[in-house]
Design a protein around this motif. Sequence first.
Motif, PDB file in Angstrom:
ATOM      1  N   GLN A 165       0.817  -1.209   0.000  1.00 18.38           N
ATOM      2  CA  GLN A 165       0.000   0.000   0.000  1.00 18.38           C
ATOM      3  C   GLN A 165       0.856   1.266   0.000  1.00 18.38           C
ATOM      4  OE1 GLN A 165      -3.298  -0.336  -0.406  1.00 18.38           O
ATOM      5  NE2 GLN A 165      -2.819  -2.520  -0.482  1.00 18.38           N
ATOM      6  N   GLY A 166       2.143   1.118  -0.242  1.00 14.79           N
ATOM      7  CA  GLY A 166       3.048   2.256  -0.207  1.00 14.79           C
ATOM      8  C   GLY A 166       2.803   3.258  -1.331  1.00 14.79           C
ATOM      9  N   ALA A 167       3.278   4.481  -1.114  1.00  8.46           N
ATOM     10  CA  ALA A 167       3.183   5.542  -2.121  1.00  8.46           C
ATOM     11  C   ALA A 167       4.560   5.745  -2.751  1.00  8.46           C
ATOM     12  CB  ALA A 167       2.688   6.837  -1.482  1.00  8.46           C
ATOM     13  N   TRP A 168       4.620   5.713  -4.070  1.00 12.12           N
ATOM     14  CA  TRP A 168       5.877   5.864  -4.813  1.00 12.12           C
ATOM     15  C   TRP A 168       5.832   7.104  -5.696  1.00 12.12           C
ATOM     16  CZ3 TRP A 168       9.634   1.627  -6.304  1.00 12.12           C
ATOM     17  CH2 TRP A 168       9.653   0.607  -5.346  1.00 12.12           C
ATOM     18  N   LEU A 169       7.009   7.649  -5.972  1.00 10.30           N
ATOM     19  CA  LEU A 169       7.137   8.788  -6.881  1.00 10.30           C
ATOM     20  C   LEU A 169       8.233   8.512  -7.904  1.00 10.30           C
ATOM     21  CD1 LEU A 169       6.703  11.746  -7.828  1.00 10.30           C
ATOM     22  CD2 LEU A 169       8.410  12.428  -6.111  1.00 10.30           C
ATOM     23  N   ASP A 170       7.867   8.628  -9.175  1.00 10.10           N
ATOM     24  CA  ASP A 170       8.829   8.595 -10.271  1.00 10.10           C
ATOM     25  C   ASP A 170       9.113  10.050 -10.629  1.00 10.10           C
ATOM     26  OD1 ASP A 170      10.118   8.571 -12.760  1.00 10.10           O
ATOM     27  OD2 ASP A 170       9.058   6.790 -13.449  1.00 10.10           O
ATOM     28  N   GLN A 180       5.218   1.134 -15.673  1.00 13.26           N
ATOM     29  CA  GLN A 180       4.585  -0.127 -16.088  1.00 13.26           C
ATOM     30  C   GLN A 180       5.081  -1.330 -15.300  1.00 13.26           C
ATOM     31  OE1 GLN A 180       5.858  -1.437 -20.076  1.00 13.26           O
ATOM     32  NE2 GLN A 180       7.446   0.144 -20.009  1.00 13.26           N
ATOM     33  N   PHE A 181       6.324  -1.278 -14.810  1.00 15.85           N
ATOM     34  CA  PHE A 181       6.887  -2.412 -14.073  1.00 15.85           C
ATOM     35  C   PHE A 181       6.408  -2.466 -12.620  1.00 15.85           C
ATOM     36  CE2 PHE A 181      10.120  -1.495 -17.359  1.00 15.85           C
ATOM     37  CZ  PHE A 181      10.172  -2.730 -17.977  1.00 15.85           C
ATOM     38  N   LEU A 182       5.925  -1.351 -12.087  1.00 16.76           N
ATOM     39  CA  LEU A 182       5.732  -1.262 -10.645  1.00 16.76           C
ATOM     40  C   LEU A 182       4.309  -0.905 -10.200  1.00 16.76           C
ATOM     41  CD1 LEU A 182       9.014   0.742 -10.036  1.00 16.76           C
ATOM     42  CD2 LEU A 182       8.627  -1.620  -9.324  1.00 16.76           C
ATOM     43  N   ARG A 183       3.504  -0.378 -11.108  1.00 19.21           N
ATOM     44  CA  ARG A 183       2.228   0.198 -10.711  1.00 19.21           C
ATOM     45  C   ARG A 183       1.297  -0.788 -10.017  1.00 19.21           C
ATOM     46  NH1 ARG A 183      -1.515  -1.642 -14.071  1.00 19.21           N
ATOM     47  NH2 ARG A 183      -0.884  -2.472 -16.110  1.00 19.21           N
ATOM     48  N   LYS A 184       1.401  -2.074 -10.359  1.00 25.13           N
ATOM     49  CA  LYS A 184       0.500  -3.070  -9.760  1.00 25.13           C
ATOM     50  C   LYS A 184       0.983  -3.552  -8.398  1.00 25.13           C
ATOM     51  CE  LYS A 184      -1.264  -4.868 -14.171  1.00 25.13           C
ATOM     52  NZ  LYS A 184      -1.412  -6.079 -15.037  1.00 25.13           N
ATOM     53  N   SER A 185       2.185  -3.142  -8.013  1.00 21.57           N
ATOM     54  CA  SER A 185       2.791  -3.662  -6.778  1.00 21.57           C
ATOM     55  C   SER A 185       2.761  -2.669  -5.630  1.00 21.57           C
ATOM     56  CB  SER A 185       4.239  -4.073  -7.051  1.00 21.57           C
ATOM     57  OG  SER A 185       4.316  -5.050  -8.065  1.00 21.57           O
ATOM     58  N   VAL A 186       2.211  -1.468  -5.864  1.00 18.88           N
ATOM     59  CA  VAL A 186       2.186  -0.435  -4.822  1.00 18.88           C
ATOM     60  C   VAL A 186       0.785   0.137  -4.710  1.00 18.88           C
ATOM     61  CG1 VAL A 186       4.608   0.133  -5.261  1.00 18.88           C
ATOM     62  CG2 VAL A 186       2.827   1.459  -6.384  1.00 18.88           C
ATOM     63  N   GLY A 187       0.582   0.920  -3.659  1.00 21.07           N
ATOM     64  CA  GLY A 187      -0.745   1.503  -3.444  1.00 21.07           C
ATOM     65  C   GLY A 187      -1.025   2.666  -4.376  1.00 21.07           C
ATOM     66  N   GLU A 188      -0.250   3.758  -4.222  1.00 29.52           N
ATOM     67  CA  GLU A 188      -0.425   4.938  -5.051  1.00 29.52           C
ATOM     68  C   GLU A 188       0.884   5.241  -5.768  1.00 29.52           C
ATOM     69  OE1 GLU A 188      -3.361   6.298  -5.461  1.00 29.52           O
ATOM     70  OE2 GLU A 188      -4.248   4.947  -3.979  1.00 29.52           O
ATOM     71  N   SER A 228       5.058  12.281   2.648  1.00 24.50           N
ATOM     72  CA  SER A 228       3.912  11.622   2.020  1.00 24.50           C
ATOM     73  C   SER A 228       4.280  10.434   1.133  1.00 24.50           C
ATOM     74  CB  SER A 228       3.141  12.638   1.170  1.00 24.50           C
ATOM     75  OG  SER A 228       3.969  13.198   0.158  1.00 24.50           O
ATOM     76  N   ILE A 229       5.580  10.221   0.860  1.00 18.00           N
ATOM     77  CA  ILE A 229       6.014   9.218  -0.106  1.00 18.00           C
ATOM     78  C   ILE A 229       6.939   8.196   0.564  1.00 18.00           C
ATOM     79  CG2 ILE A 229       7.260   8.849  -2.276  1.00 18.00           C
ATOM     80  CD1 ILE A 229       4.624  10.286  -2.673  1.00 18.00           C
ATOM     81  N   GLY A 261      11.974   6.492   4.592  1.00 16.41           N
ATOM     82  CA  GLY A 261      11.727   6.308   3.174  1.00 16.41           C
ATOM     83  C   GLY A 261      13.022   6.208   2.379  1.00 16.41           C
ATOM     84  N   PHE A 262      12.911   5.658   1.170  1.00 18.32           N
ATOM     85  CA  PHE A 262      14.079   5.403   0.316  1.00 18.32           C
ATOM     86  C   PHE A 262      14.058   6.325  -0.910  1.00 18.32           C
ATOM     87  CE2 PHE A 262      13.867   1.562   2.752  1.00 18.32           C
ATOM     88  CZ  PHE A 262      15.165   1.058   2.797  1.00 18.32           C
ATOM     89  N   ALA A 263      15.258   6.668  -1.374  1.00 16.65           N
ATOM     90  CA  ALA A 263      15.413   7.388  -2.640  1.00 16.65           C
ATOM     91  C   ALA A 263      16.468   6.679  -3.472  1.00 16.65           C
ATOM     92  CB  ALA A 263      15.804   8.841  -2.398  1.00 16.65           C
TER      93      ALA A 263
END
Length: 333
Positions: A165-170, A180-188, A228-229, A261-263
């Motif tokens: 359910q994590g929030a990611w930022l590209d 496309q590789f990650l969108r199904k594996s995270v929350g937002e 928030s991320i 959080g990670f960067a």
Amino acid sequence: MDVYYFPIDKIEKSSNVIIYGNGLVGKQLVEWNNKFNYCNILAIIDKKAVDKQMYSNIPVIKVEKMECLQTNFDYILIASKKYESEIELILRNKHVCANKIVKIEQCISDIGGYQNAQMTALGKNNFWGKDGIDWYSKAELNVENTYEATLKRNIEKYDLLRNKQGAWLDFGCGQGRMVQFLRKSVGEFYCCDISEAAIEKCNQRFSDMKNVHPFVNTVNSIPLKDNSIDVVYSLGTMVGFDFREMDTYLKEIYRVLKKNGFALIHHSNWRETEDYLINGKGYTHSKGYLRGDVGVSDVQFLANKSGFKILEHYTIPWGKVNENIDAMCILRK
């Protein structure tokens, strides 16, 4: 007002520097250095200096007093374009070596460093194409290899997908090639870019995916809330950033990340390659690659300054380019 940048491409970090000129430009340079703690400013030379004058705890002296400084200087930075030639002549008449005299240039970042560096300065040679779309389209061709070499190994190593359910930022997403590789594996999943055309492509590409949120990035900031991320990554964008832009956006990334959080930051290491020592100038590597004027040590300095813990930092030799022109930096808040 014209904005001038501190010429980090000509002055080494931690150097002893004298600034010649205590006008608006000289004060800009002093304030920049106060912010970044880049070098040691010994004194400011100004023809109107009076006894015991100080600016920002730095002595302001007349040129005649230069010989009285107790510490040897490495460079004299001329803080004036109007009187540049006149000041250079004064210094040469005082037997200052030409290689110690540094001149300023107008800052390409005065109306937004990220936008200018990526879309204007680099775009002059048509490498990026209109609005960056040509470049983004080229980047799509090798997307799987790029994902494997940069993101996948670190996602697995640090178990970054454990929070479904994590929030990611590209950051600097282009047309969304990595989403496309990650969108199904995270929350937002948030993805931003300075190019409106690129974000329009993302809106079309991910129109049926409710957890993907493309948006146009604002200049010098990331329009997201503090803390928030969970994970931020940036591939193929920050390789064009110079020292000032890296500093600005590392601080912004730190701000939007949650605690722990990670960067994952893909950046230029051109400044620390043999090619730079021989051919270094502006943004253009001798083989045609476009890279910011920074290296691993610069990014480590700025990451620590922003408050990050550096977990890992390694260079990436792309294909036949064996000089480690790029690097990946894994950071944690």
